[in-house]
Design an enzyme around this catalytic site. Structure first.
Site, short mmCIF file in Angstrom:
data_model
loop_
_atom_site.label_atom_id
_atom_site.label_comp_id
_atom_site.label_asym_id
_atom_site.label_seq_id
_atom_site.Cartn_x
_atom_site.Cartn_y
_atom_site.Cartn_z
N CYS A 98 0.85 -1.19 0.00
CA CYS A 98 0.00 0.00 0.00
C CYS A 98 0.88 1.23 0.00
CB CYS A 98 -0.89 -0.01 1.24
SG CYS A 98 -2.00 1.39 1.35
N HIS A 140 -8.99 -3.94 -2.31
CA HIS A 140 -8.03 -3.17 -1.51
C HIS A 140 -8.42 -1.68 -1.49
CE1 HIS A 140 -3.72 -2.23 -0.20
NE2 HIS A 140 -4.20 -1.04 -0.55
N GLU A 141 -8.73 -1.13 -2.66
CA GLU A 141 -9.07 0.31 -2.73
C GLU A 141 -10.43 0.59 -2.09
OE1 GLU A 141 -6.71 2.24 -3.39
OE2 GLU A 141 -5.41 0.71 -4.25
N HIS A 144 -10.20 1.07 1.49
CA HIS A 144 -9.75 2.40 1.90
C HIS A 144 -10.94 3.35 2.12
CE1 HIS A 144 -5.38 2.47 1.85
NE2 HIS A 144 -5.33 1.91 0.66
ZN ZN Z 1 -3.68 0.96 -0.12
#
Ligand code: ZN
Length: 186
Positions: A98, A140-141, A144
């Site tokens: 990341c 993953h995004e 966030h």
């Molecule tokens: Zn990330």
């Protein structure tokens, strides 16, 4: 314009991000800056909280993975107000990293196929199913925008081993070849 990437420990990375509307100020410019920032730091994805904005927006370009997965050549997309509506399929492990957590790479297990509801950069509502690395980068995004970081998915034992490294990052004791912003000392 290249923007500084917010480091682990910045509170914005832990916020549940808000949806935006088409009249969000300077959205086109913001998206252009996110692309520029992502490419400058050699990332395959960047979420708005990573540049300090708690909004549901992320960009992805999976092209660097095209060697392993040819369908990712030119897989370049903007995701606005995205929600994973279904996650299914066999979970598999992949080593993730990341831009907000430089120097840390850990295996993360996630389900293989996702169905995502989102708006593109023209605020056209879409529902699409993704698998393979495309799904992985989106998961993953998307995390966030829910205030979740990939290290949260690492097993407790490995996570404990990371404690010092993560503390160091939050104090600015880390080398990254791109601009970062670190939490203010209290
Ligand atoms: Zn990330």
């Amino acid at each position: 314009m290249i923007l500084p990437i917010y480091a682990y420990g910045e509170p914005v990375l832990r916020k549940e991000a808000e949806e935006i509307t088409a009249d969000y100020p300077n959205l086109k410019e913001l998206i252009a800056n996110m692309w520029e920032t992502m490419y400058a730091s050699h990332g395959v994805g960047l979420a708005a909280p990573q540049i300090g904005l708690p909004i549901r927006l992320f960009v992805i370009d999976g092209s660097p993975f095209a060697e392993d997965e040819p369908s990712l050549e030119g897989f370049k997309k903007v995701f606005i107000n995205a929600y994973i509506v279904e996650e299914e399929g066999e979970a598999w492990e992949f080593e993730e990293g990341c831009l907000s957590i430089p120097g840390v790479r850990e295996k993360v297990k996630r389900e293989g196929t996702i169905t995502l509801e989102y708006m593109d950069e023209n605020f056209q509502l879409k529902e699409e199913t993704f698998d393979g690395l495309a799904a992985r980068i989106i998961q993953h995004e998307h995390d966030h925008t829910d205030g979740i970081l990939f290290v949260d998915h690492v097993n407790p034992f490995r996570r404990r081993l990371l404690t010092k490294k993560l503390n160091d990052i939050s104090k600015g004791k880390v080398d990254a070849d791109y601009r970062m912003r670190f939490p203010k000392k209290r």
